[in-house]
Design an enzyme around this catalytic site. Structure first.
Site, PDB file in Angstrom:
ATOM      1  N   LYS A 261       0.859  -1.186   0.000  1.00 24.20           N
ATOM      2  CA  LYS A 261       0.000   0.000   0.000  1.00 24.20           C
ATOM      3  C   LYS A 261       0.893   1.233   0.000  1.00 24.20           C
ATOM      4  O   LYS A 261       1.901   1.267   0.710  1.00 24.20           O
ATOM      5  CB  LYS A 261      -0.876  -0.042   1.261  1.00 24.20           C
ATOM      6  CG  LYS A 261      -1.879   1.082   1.400  1.00 24.20           C
ATOM      7  CD  LYS A 261      -2.747   0.869   2.649  1.00 24.20           C
ATOM      8  CE  LYS A 261      -3.798   1.931   2.831  1.00 24.20           C
ATOM      9  NZ  LYS A 261      -4.666   1.667   4.011  1.00 24.20           N
ATOM     10  N   SER A 333      -9.450   1.730   3.011  1.00 25.74           N
ATOM     11  CA  SER A 333      -8.530   2.479   2.165  1.00 25.74           C
ATOM     12  C   SER A 333      -7.431   1.596   1.573  1.00 25.74           C
ATOM     13  O   SER A 333      -6.680   2.044   0.722  1.00 25.74           O
ATOM     14  CB  SER A 333      -7.877   3.626   2.950  1.00 25.74           C
ATOM     15  OG  SER A 333      -7.039   3.084   3.964  1.00 25.74           O
ATOM     16  N   SER A 357     -10.140  -0.394   7.120  1.00 26.67           N
ATOM     17  CA  SER A 357      -9.412  -0.296   5.850  1.00 26.67           C
ATOM     18  C   SER A 357      -8.813  -1.615   5.360  1.00 26.67           C
ATOM     19  O   SER A 357      -8.374  -1.702   4.214  1.00 26.67           O
ATOM     20  CB  SER A 357      -8.310   0.761   5.934  1.00 26.67           C
ATOM     21  OG  SER A 357      -8.886   2.039   5.867  1.00 26.67           O
TER      22      SER A 357
END
Ligand SMILES: *[C@@H]1O[C@H](CO)[C@@H](O)[C@H](O)[C@H]1NC(C)=O
Ligand SMILES: *[C@@H]1O[C@H](CO)[C@@H](O)[C@H](O)[C@H]1NC(C)=O
Ligand SMILES: *[C@@H]1O[C@H](CO)[C@@H](O)[C@H](O)[C@H]1NC(C)=O
Ligand SMILES: *[C@@H]1O[C@H](CO)[C@@H](O)[C@H](O)[C@H]1NC(C)=O
Length: 629
Positions: A261, A333, A357
């Site tokens: 990420k 996210s 997330s």
């Protein structure tokens, strides 16, 4: 100590000043209305009614000093109202009052429309939460009870050390043969790919080629990739292949490609945090989790999408889609890690969760993921929302792979004072027939039945706690911590160019109006919640909805691990007439007490050993002719 009151009579307030005082006592503008929230990560409707608060009776007994103070503010800010901002008389007065007070917060930089929005948010969200928390933990003076959940540690012994712990006892994967099609390679598990590498049926270089091709092919549609790290990938693949040639095999991740990420820093590549503001940022930092993976011989192929500043699935390059239904978005996210793993663009990826997330995008994109116990994986070099909530965790094709990755990335680092050597036992040695597992009303019964057939004792279950404002404790904690990390960003007005104006910008402005004392009362309420959850956690694990917002907030405030497990599919709503292979994924969460990730993983492995939902491939090539994707 109190100073004796001066015997001076207060001045007679003239009408506007009286009005101002009333507003300072938290009167609500009559037409205060909030815009609808569209954030899918939160998935909560904006409450339709505004909370009306009674005037405190003490409001009429302000001392002279207070009167003169407010009078001064009034005089100083009266002129500040812009001429075009006269639509609502009462709101304007409230805005004036707030504008005046903001200088005592050393935050005198908001314009009138932002102040109005902050005022509405404070009344609607902050004040009710303050009152709930005070009632819960702060009616008694002296601090004898309800200590804060945040703990100060005076030890200076925070040095990083990768302890000489025993690694997990993985099952042997044998007789794996290299498939002829790249696509079949792309959907193999880490266990299988590792065996292909170890037996030299495939080189790391070849695997890297397969995944780089898929990353480039699908990222324009799925929008899950920020940077493809070709050069680094080929360098690391060559090192892995050379080592193997020399007879050195580092373990299951040796030569295996993966993605991070893009809140995780890797030197020489951009670390954008998904945000326009930081689109060109290069951090000369090696994140702890990247260092760990590098040392296992894994190969970084891409920096994957994070929703802007780790919120939802909207980032500076667009919005990440769900490979199972390309018309839908991935949620966030950790949008990139979830969608890219789902689409076979990487064999595994590292994402993060502050509140939902990992669980939300894993559930939406139908991948297996683990949100580990808080503190398990050091977060050095990772953009921080909240020191007491953020966690890193793996997105994989199976629970076994999650265990493998967790084993390699867990550990404590001096750069992250909350990290610790969590003493996780070996999930491959858990005798599940000795476990009692609860199931909530929201549990998928298929999982309950499968585990029951495998000899696990299943019982109906409910968590029992008295804390009412779990979600607002999460909001207060997360928003204040985030604002502390993006204080300057807000002061410079950079929130005006944030990708989703109704998300962070609004929450972080509202966070300016949370006093330190109320933040700490929230941490005391959180401490109470943790004790109550501990008390009522009378089973070894429980099964429940992985995306229920209350449970997401609770799990994160407590720091408990959850394994997210795909458990089926259903038809999409409104399928095209021509037919479709798109599906909606069904998922369940397996929750365990902190430090018991091995229990959640063992149960997930047991379930996956006799089911194959986690092995299904999404219809990423079904873009549909009737859709404008
Ligand atoms: C306040 O600032 C925002 C962002 O720049 C702008 O959109 C808005 O119109 C401003 N409001 C006023 C009253 O100036
Ligand atoms: C739930 O907790 C409350 C307060 O601690 C207690 O009175 C009650 O008996 C508990 N209920 C169950 C079912 O454990
Ligand atoms: C928490 O914040 C979100 C985002 O602004 C909001 O939608 C939600 O209603 C808030 N919840 C509470 C309980 O304050
Ligand atoms: C799980 O929670 C989500 C979000 O609140 C909801 O949409 C879904 O229907 C829930 N599933 C079950 C089985 O309760």
């Amino acid at each position: 100590m109190r100073l004796p009151r001066r015997a001076l009579p207060p001045p007679r307030p003239h009408p506007p000043l009286l009005h101002l005082l009333v507003l300072l006592s938290f009167a609500v503008p009559e037409t205060a209305a909030a815009p609808p929230r569209t954030s899918s990560i939160v998935g909560m409707a904006w409450p339709t009614k505004c909370t009306w608060l009674p005037l405190p009776t003490s409001g009429m007994s302000h001392s002279y000093t207070l009167f003169s103070k407010y009078h001064k503010i009034w005089k100083e800010t009266k002129e500040a109202v812009s001429a075009n901002d006269v639509s609502r008389q009462e709101t304007i007065s409230g805005v004036i009052a707030l504008k005046g007070s903001m200088k005592y917060f050393d935050a005198d930089f908001f314009n009138d429309s932002k102040l109005r929005e902050m005022e509405d948010g404070a009344i609607e969200f902050n004040v009710p939460a303050f009152r709930d928390n005070r009632k819960l933990v702060a009616l008694e003076n002296g601090g004898l009870h309800n200590p804060s959940a945040l703990v100060f540690k005076s030890s200076w012994n925070g040095e990083s050390k990768i302890s000489k712990r025993k690694s997990l006892d993985y099952p042997i994967t044998s007789s794996v043969h290299r498939p002829s099609k790249d696509e079949d390679i792309a959907f193999m598990s880490i266990m299988e790919l590792g065996e292909l590498i170890r037996t030299k049926q495939v080189t790391s270089r070849e695997l890297t080629d397969v995944f780089l091709r898929r990353l480039k092919r699908y990222s324009p549609v799925i929008k899950s990739v920020i940077t493809v790290t070709d050069d680094l990938a080929y360098k690391q693949a060559k090192e892995a292949d050379d080592l193997l040639e020399q007879g050195k095999y580092l373990g299951l991740l040796h030569g295996i490609p993966y993605g991070l990420k893009d809140i995780i820093a890797v030197p020489e590549y951009k670390t954008t945090w998904g945000s326009k503001t930081f689109e060109n940022q290069v951090l000369d930092i090696e994140a702890y989790v990247y260092k760990r993976l590098k040392s296992t011989g894994a190969v970084l192929v891409a920096k994957l999408v994070t929703g802007s500043l780790a919120y939802d699935d909207i980032w500076f390059g667009g919005r990440t889609r769900n490979p199972w239904n390309i018309e839908e978005f991935s949620t966030g996210s950790s949008a990139g890690p979830a969608a890219s793993t789902s689409a076979g663009m990487v064999p595994f990826a590292i994402g993060s969760e502050t509140a939902g997330s990992i669980t939300y995008p894993a559930a939406r994109c139908g991948v297996t993921a683990l949100r580990p116990t808080f503190g398990t994986v050091a977060r050095t070099g990772v953009m921080s929302i909240s020191e007491s909530l953020d966690k890193l965790g793996p997105f994989c094709r199976s629970a076994i792979d999650c265990a493998v990755v967790l084993d390699e990335i867990r550990g404590k680092d001096a750069g992250d004072p909350s990290s610790r050597e969590v003493d996780i036992e070996d999930p491959f040695h858990v005798d599940i027939t000795q476990l009692t597992v609860g199931y909530l009303d929201s549990a998928e019964m298929e999982v309950v039945n499968v585990l029951s057939a495998k000899g696990v004792k299943l019982v109906p279950f409910k968590l029992n706690y008295t804390v009412e404002s779990v979600q607002s404790i999460l909001n207060i904690t997360m928003d204040v911590d985030m604002l502390a990390h993006f204080d300057n960003w807000q002061r410079e007005g950079l929130d005006n160019v944030y990708e989703a104006q109704d998300q962070w910008p609004v929450e972080l402005r509202r966070a300016r109006l949370i006093p330190a004392v109320e933040y700490l009362q929230a941490q005391r309420a959180r401490g109470k919640l943790i004790r109550e959850v501990k008390e009522s956690f009378t089973v070894d694990a429980f099964i429940g909805n992985a995306t229920d917002w209350e449970l997401v907030c609770l799990g994160n405030l407590v720091g408990m691990p959850v394994a997210v497990v795909p458990t089926g599919f259903k038809s999409i709503e409104d399928p095209p007439k021509s037919g479709t292979r798109r599906r909606t994924t069904i998922t369940t969460g397996i929750y365990a007490p902190p430090d018991h990730d091995h229990i959640a993983l063992a149960l997930a492995m047991a379930y996956q050993s006799v089911t194959d939902h986690h092995k299904q491939r999404p219809p990423i090539d079904d873009l549909g002719s009737d859709n404008d994707v």
